[in-house]
Motif scaffolding. Structure first.
Motif, PDB file in Angstrom:
ATOM      1  N   SER A 186       0.743  -0.893  -0.125  1.00 27.57           N
ATOM      2  CA  SER A 186      -0.071   0.036   0.107  1.00 27.57           C
ATOM      3  C   SER A 186       0.757   1.380   0.053  1.00 27.57           C
ATOM      4  O   SER A 186       1.910   1.078   0.207  1.00 27.57           O
ATOM      5  CB  SER A 186      -0.935  -0.015   1.503  1.00 27.57           C
ATOM      6  OG  SER A 186       0.120   0.445   1.948  1.00 27.57           O
ATOM      7  N   ALA A 187       0.576   2.193  -0.564  1.00 23.42           N
ATOM      8  CA  ALA A 187       0.868   3.857   0.251  1.00 23.42           C
ATOM      9  C   ALA A 187       0.164   4.530   1.234  1.00 23.42           C
ATOM     10  O   ALA A 187      -0.689   4.308   1.426  1.00 23.42           O
ATOM     11  CB  ALA A 187       1.046   4.390  -1.508  1.00 23.42           C
ATOM     12  N   PRO A 188       1.043   5.328   1.130  1.00 20.92           N
ATOM     13  CA  PRO A 188       0.197   6.046   2.048  1.00 20.92           C
ATOM     14  C   PRO A 188      -1.087   7.029   1.769  1.00 20.92           C
ATOM     15  O   PRO A 188      -1.444   7.569   0.186  1.00 20.92           O
ATOM     16  CB  PRO A 188       0.943   7.307   2.551  1.00 20.92           C
ATOM     17  CG  PRO A 188       2.559   6.629   2.971  1.00 20.92           C
ATOM     18  CD  PRO A 188       1.726   5.936   0.645  1.00 20.92           C
ATOM     19  N   VAL A 189      -1.888   7.610   2.261  1.00 17.76           N
ATOM     20  CA  VAL A 189      -3.375   7.616   1.711  1.00 17.76           C
ATOM     21  C   VAL A 189      -3.802   8.994   2.194  1.00 17.76           C
ATOM     22  O   VAL A 189      -2.641  10.074   2.837  1.00 17.76           O
ATOM     23  CB  VAL A 189      -5.039   6.742   2.441  1.00 17.76           C
ATOM     24  CG1 VAL A 189      -4.443   5.623   2.622  1.00 17.76           C
ATOM     25  CG2 VAL A 189      -4.523   6.781   4.017  1.00 17.76           C
ATOM     26  N   THR A 190      -4.408  10.120   1.513  1.00 13.37           N
ATOM     27  CA  THR A 190      -5.000  11.317   1.433  1.00 13.37           C
ATOM     28  C   THR A 190      -6.563  11.333   1.566  1.00 13.37           C
ATOM     29  O   THR A 190      -7.542  10.558   1.219  1.00 13.37           O
ATOM     30  CB  THR A 190      -3.622  11.852   0.503  1.00 13.37           C
ATOM     31  OG1 THR A 190      -4.872  11.536  -0.647  1.00 13.37           O
ATOM     32  CG2 THR A 190      -2.523  11.855   0.745  1.00 13.37           C
ATOM     33  N   LYS A 191      -6.479  12.483   1.948  1.00 15.69           N
ATOM     34  CA  LYS A 191      -7.899  12.949   1.524  1.00 15.69           C
ATOM     35  C   LYS A 191      -8.569  12.501   0.253  1.00 15.69           C
ATOM     36  O   LYS A 191     -10.068  12.561  -0.415  1.00 15.69           O
ATOM     37  CB  LYS A 191      -8.782  14.073   1.682  1.00 15.69           C
ATOM     38  CG  LYS A 191      -7.868  14.471   3.881  1.00 15.69           C
ATOM     39  CD  LYS A 191      -8.608  15.785   4.192  1.00 15.69           C
ATOM     40  CE  LYS A 191      -8.420  15.828   5.706  1.00 15.69           C
ATOM     41  NZ  LYS A 191      -8.688  17.963   5.786  1.00 15.69           N
ATOM     42  N   GLU A 192      -8.131  12.493  -0.586  1.00 10.88           N
ATOM     43  CA  GLU A 192      -8.067  12.810  -2.273  1.00 10.88           C
ATOM     44  C   GLU A 192      -7.933  10.791  -2.994  1.00 10.88           C
ATOM     45  O   GLU A 192      -8.455  10.218  -3.711  1.00 10.88           O
ATOM     46  CB  GLU A 192      -7.984  12.971  -3.367  1.00 10.88           C
ATOM     47  CG  GLU A 192      -7.553  14.154  -2.400  1.00 10.88           C
ATOM     48  CD  GLU A 192      -6.951  15.098  -2.126  1.00 10.88           C
ATOM     49  OE1 GLU A 192      -5.904  15.131  -1.833  1.00 10.88           O
ATOM     50  OE2 GLU A 192      -7.995  15.545  -1.361  1.00 10.88           O
ATOM     51  N   SER A 193      -7.397   9.984  -1.603  1.00 14.56           N
ATOM     52  CA  SER A 193      -7.790   9.035  -2.355  1.00 14.56           C
ATOM     53  C   SER A 193      -8.942   7.415  -2.022  1.00 14.56           C
ATOM     54  O   SER A 193      -9.776   8.190  -1.787  1.00 14.56           O
ATOM     55  CB  SER A 193      -6.522   8.026  -1.047  1.00 14.56           C
ATOM     56  OG  SER A 193      -5.867   8.040  -0.931  1.00 14.56           O
ATOM     57  N   THR A 194      -8.835   6.688  -3.188  1.00 15.78           N
ATOM     58  CA  THR A 194      -9.997   5.875  -3.369  1.00 15.78           C
ATOM     59  C   THR A 194     -10.295   5.229  -2.034  1.00 15.78           C
ATOM     60  O   THR A 194      -9.395   4.714  -1.813  1.00 15.78           O
ATOM     61  CB  THR A 194      -9.895   5.739  -4.633  1.00 15.78           C
ATOM     62  OG1 THR A 194      -8.966   4.576  -4.266  1.00 15.78           O
ATOM     63  CG2 THR A 194      -9.493   6.048  -5.726  1.00 15.78           C
ATOM     64  N   VAL A 195     -11.254   4.146  -2.124  1.00 11.63           N
ATOM     65  CA  VAL A 195     -11.690   3.373  -1.502  1.00 11.63           C
ATOM     66  C   VAL A 195     -11.114   2.002  -1.718  1.00 11.63           C
ATOM     67  O   VAL A 195     -10.531   1.676  -0.894  1.00 11.63           O
ATOM     68  CB  VAL A 195     -13.137   2.950  -1.373  1.00 11.63           C
ATOM     69  CG1 VAL A 195     -13.516   1.734  -1.101  1.00 11.63           C
ATOM     70  CG2 VAL A 195     -14.631   4.148  -0.865  1.00 11.63           C
ATOM     71  N   MET A 196     -10.598   1.897  -2.601  1.00 10.13           N
ATOM     72  CA  MET A 196      -9.441   1.255  -2.618  1.00 10.13           C
ATOM     73  C   MET A 196      -8.755   0.752  -1.906  1.00 10.13           C
ATOM     74  O   MET A 196      -7.779   0.574  -1.379  1.00 10.13           O
ATOM     75  CB  MET A 196      -9.115   0.528  -4.673  1.00 10.13           C
ATOM     76  CG  MET A 196     -10.374  -0.113  -5.275  1.00 10.13           C
ATOM     77  SD  MET A 196     -11.389  -1.234  -4.867  1.00 10.13           S
ATOM     78  CE  MET A 196     -12.598  -1.738  -5.249  1.00 10.13           C
ATOM     79  N   GLU A 197      -7.744   2.450  -2.372  1.00 10.61           N
ATOM     80  CA  GLU A 197      -6.796   3.420  -1.641  1.00 10.61           C
ATOM     81  C   GLU A 197      -6.237   2.801  -0.573  1.00 10.61           C
ATOM     82  O   GLU A 197      -5.735   2.507   0.733  1.00 10.61           O
ATOM     83  CB  GLU A 197      -5.850   3.425  -2.353  1.00 10.61           C
ATOM     84  CG  GLU A 197      -5.726   4.073  -4.031  1.00 10.61           C
ATOM     85  CD  GLU A 197      -5.382   5.458  -4.342  1.00 10.61           C
ATOM     86  OE1 GLU A 197      -4.187   5.586  -4.745  1.00 10.61           O
ATOM     87  OE2 GLU A 197      -6.799   6.652  -4.116  1.00 10.61           O
ATOM     88  N   ILE A 198      -8.357   3.030   0.154  1.00 11.19           N
ATOM     89  CA  ILE A 198      -7.767   2.920   1.637  1.00 11.19           C
ATOM     90  C   ILE A 198      -8.209   1.655   2.091  1.00 11.19           C
ATOM     91  O   ILE A 198      -7.448   1.289   3.675  1.00 11.19           O
ATOM     92  CB  ILE A 198      -9.738   3.381   2.182  1.00 11.19           C
ATOM     93  CG1 ILE A 198      -8.979   5.667   2.214  1.00 11.19           C
ATOM     94  CG2 ILE A 198      -9.951   3.714   3.081  1.00 11.19           C
ATOM     95  CD1 ILE A 198     -10.537   6.235   1.963  1.00 11.19           C
ATOM     96  N   GLU A 232      -3.039   7.518  10.943  1.00 14.10           N
ATOM     97  CA  GLU A 232      -2.790   8.225   8.809  1.00 14.10           C
ATOM     98  C   GLU A 232      -4.003   7.926   8.740  1.00 14.10           C
ATOM     99  O   GLU A 232      -4.906   9.464   7.930  1.00 14.10           O
ATOM    100  CB  GLU A 232      -1.496   7.806   8.525  1.00 14.10           C
ATOM    101  CG  GLU A 232      -1.545   8.122   6.982  1.00 14.10           C
ATOM    102  CD  GLU A 232      -0.926   6.826   6.086  1.00 14.10           C
ATOM    103  OE1 GLU A 232      -1.349   6.298   4.747  1.00 14.10           O
ATOM    104  OE2 GLU A 232       0.181   7.018   6.166  1.00 14.10           O
ATOM    105  N   LEU A 233      -4.795   6.520   9.050  1.00 16.48           N
ATOM    106  CA  LEU A 233      -6.290   6.966   7.714  1.00 16.48           C
ATOM    107  C   LEU A 233      -7.169   8.116   9.165  1.00 16.48           C
ATOM    108  O   LEU A 233      -7.867   8.120   8.035  1.00 16.48           O
ATOM    109  CB  LEU A 233      -6.057   5.352   8.252  1.00 16.48           C
ATOM    110  CG  LEU A 233      -6.174   4.372   7.168  1.00 16.48           C
ATOM    111  CD1 LEU A 233      -6.074   2.621   7.551  1.00 16.48           C
ATOM    112  CD2 LEU A 233      -6.680   5.065   6.124  1.00 16.48           C
ATOM    113  N   MET A 234      -7.230   7.461  10.142  1.00 15.97           N
ATOM    114  CA  MET A 234      -7.817   7.859  10.421  1.00 15.97           C
ATOM    115  C   MET A 234      -7.917  10.300  10.573  1.00 15.97           C
ATOM    116  O   MET A 234      -8.698  11.388  10.539  1.00 15.97           O
ATOM    117  CB  MET A 234      -7.911   8.012  12.296  1.00 15.97           C
ATOM    118  CG  MET A 234      -8.127   6.581  12.792  1.00 15.97           C
ATOM    119  SD  MET A 234      -9.919   6.317  12.486  1.00 15.97           S
ATOM    120  CE  MET A 234     -11.600   7.847  13.395  1.00 15.97           C
ATOM    121  N   SER A 235      -6.880  10.354  10.136  1.00 13.00           N
ATOM    122  CA  SER A 235      -6.321  11.544  10.100  1.00 13.00           C
ATOM    123  C   SER A 235      -6.958  12.611   8.551  1.00 13.00           C
ATOM    124  O   SER A 235      -6.931  13.564   8.575  1.00 13.00           O
ATOM    125  CB  SER A 235      -4.641  11.634   9.690  1.00 13.00           C
ATOM    126  OG  SER A 235      -4.040  11.540   8.827  1.00 13.00           O
TER     127      SER A 235
END
Length: 404
Positions: A246-258, A283-286
């Motif tokens: 996986s890669a770090p997630v951001t607010k633009e990440s898709t559900v698949m990336e999450i 990181e996910l909760m952020s």
């Protein structure tokens, strides 16, 4: 400039989907309301022969007509749920998937090494689920598996419309066809138009995401593959490591990336790397509201355990324990207690809370005993094995700060 435009478009898409969800819910209720009213009206007409009016109406026939319409609505909804999931099954089998389980509401028929078993399982926001093991191929087949259920609802709508238009039906047949039509249109809208109700991406959302982002199709494969192996009793730590990339997630990440990031820290938990897993869960909760509602509750639940097992900061533990989510404003402690009967990791969280926060080994022990007693009843025995391993790790540690 390109990144700014992309960011803006993604934000607009998020708002549009949120508005669409509200509009579709309202439209869906209107459609079913009109269909029910229309069906009831015609049913009454059939019974009363179109002659009676006012005080001449036979009240018993009126009640009977209402009951028939209501019963037809229930049958139509139940039939659409079953056939929708059957559509996923057919779509999956046609593209190389292997059947694992079939769930309607919380009743699950599951295939295991020693045969077929009936079990209970539930996920907030879902009425059914067909779980299949994906083929391990370079090209991940995703379209027919996801579209199968929607296709069946469309077929039901077309056939029901044809029967209503062509045949002179009895009141019973008419009511059933009318309600089959209404409920199939409802399921068609709720599953076919991309959205994430309750934090669970529907079929249309999966198709749209995977069509737009072919590089993320391996995430779809990995989520299904991990769930399949857990249903057969494997722990995440025993599965291929590449399934958890996986890669770090951001607010633009898709559900698949999450989902991929979620799987990654779950494997770290299974490997007892609690500190690293906590950082990833934080990181996910952020990403706040960009994290779908169901993910918020699931990640917060895991983060509570990881916080207890590492830093054990009283203010953080209390905040997580009492944190409220969703439209119903359900406290995390309520969510964990409600779903612990299906998810053994919830028992591990409660064990950690009683042992490390409340300093009550006796209260904690009952959750350990619960997982052991129900080990063969869970739909995901692999998760149960992980929960037991984590509990035993916590039990055997004199200083829980050493767990990091």
């Amino acid at each position: 400039m390109k990144n700014i435009i992309t960011f803006a478009l993604q934000n607009n898409a998020t708002h549009n989907i949120a508005n669409m969800k509200k509009a579709l819910r309202i439209a869906g209720f209107i459609i079913i309301g009109l269909a029910v009213g229309y069906g009831v009206g015609l049913a009454i007409g059939h019974f009363l022969g179109g002659e009676a009016s006012g005080e001449q109406i036979d009240k018993m026939k009126l009640v009977q007509a209402l009951l028939i319409a209501f019963a037809a609505l229930l049958v139509g909804a139940f039939a659409n749920i079953i056939l929708h999931e059957a559509g996923h099954l057919v779509g999956g089998l046609l593209t190389g998937y292997r059947f694992l389980s079939f769930r309607i509401f919380n009743l699950t028929l599951q295939k295991e090494d020693d045969g077929w078993h009936w079990k209970k399982f539930g996920i907030a926001g879902t009425a059914g689920q067909c779980l299949m093991s994906p083929p391990h191929t370079t090209e991940v087949p995703y379209f027919w598996y996801n579209v199968g259920g929607v296709a069946v609802n469309l077929i039901i709508a077309i056939v029901s419309s044809a029967f209503l238009s062509v045949f002179d039906l009895s009141v019973y047949s008419f009511s059933l066809c009318a309600m089959l039509l209404a409920t199939s249109v409802w399921f068609l809208l709720m599953n076919g138009i991309p959205m994430t109700p309750g934090g669970v991406p529907n079929d249309g959302k999966n198709i749209l995401t995977l069509w737009r982002h072919p590089e993320q199709r391996h995430h779809f494969h990995n989520v299904l593959a991990v769930a399949a192996e857990q249903s057969l009793g494997k722990r995440c730590a025993e599965m291929p490591e590449e399934w958890f990339e996986s890669a770090p997630v951001t607010k633009e990440s898709t559900v698949m990336e999450i989902s991929a990031r979620n799987l990654h820290y779950v494997r770290l938990m299974d490997e007892m790397r609690f500190g690293e897993a906590r950082e990833m869960a934080e990181e996910l909760m952020s990403i706040d509201e960009s994290l779908p509602q169901l993910f918020q509750m699931e990640v917060a639940s895991d983060l509570l355990l990881l916080e207890l097992a590492t830093l054990n900061r009283i203010e953080v533990v209390d905040d997580l324990w009492n944190k409220k989510f969703g439209i119903e404003k359900m406290a995390l402690q309520t969510y964990i207690q409600k779903y612990r009967k299906y998810f053994p990791m919830k028992c591990a969280v409660l064990f950690a809370y009683e042992l490390l926060n409340n300093q009550s080994p006796d209260a904690a022990q009952k959750y350990y005993d619960e997982v052991k007693a129900k080990l063969n009843n869970y739909t995901q025995p692999g998760e149960a094995r992980t929960a037991l391993a984590i509990i035993e790790k916590l039990k055997g540690s004199a200083d829980c700060n050493d767990l990091e």
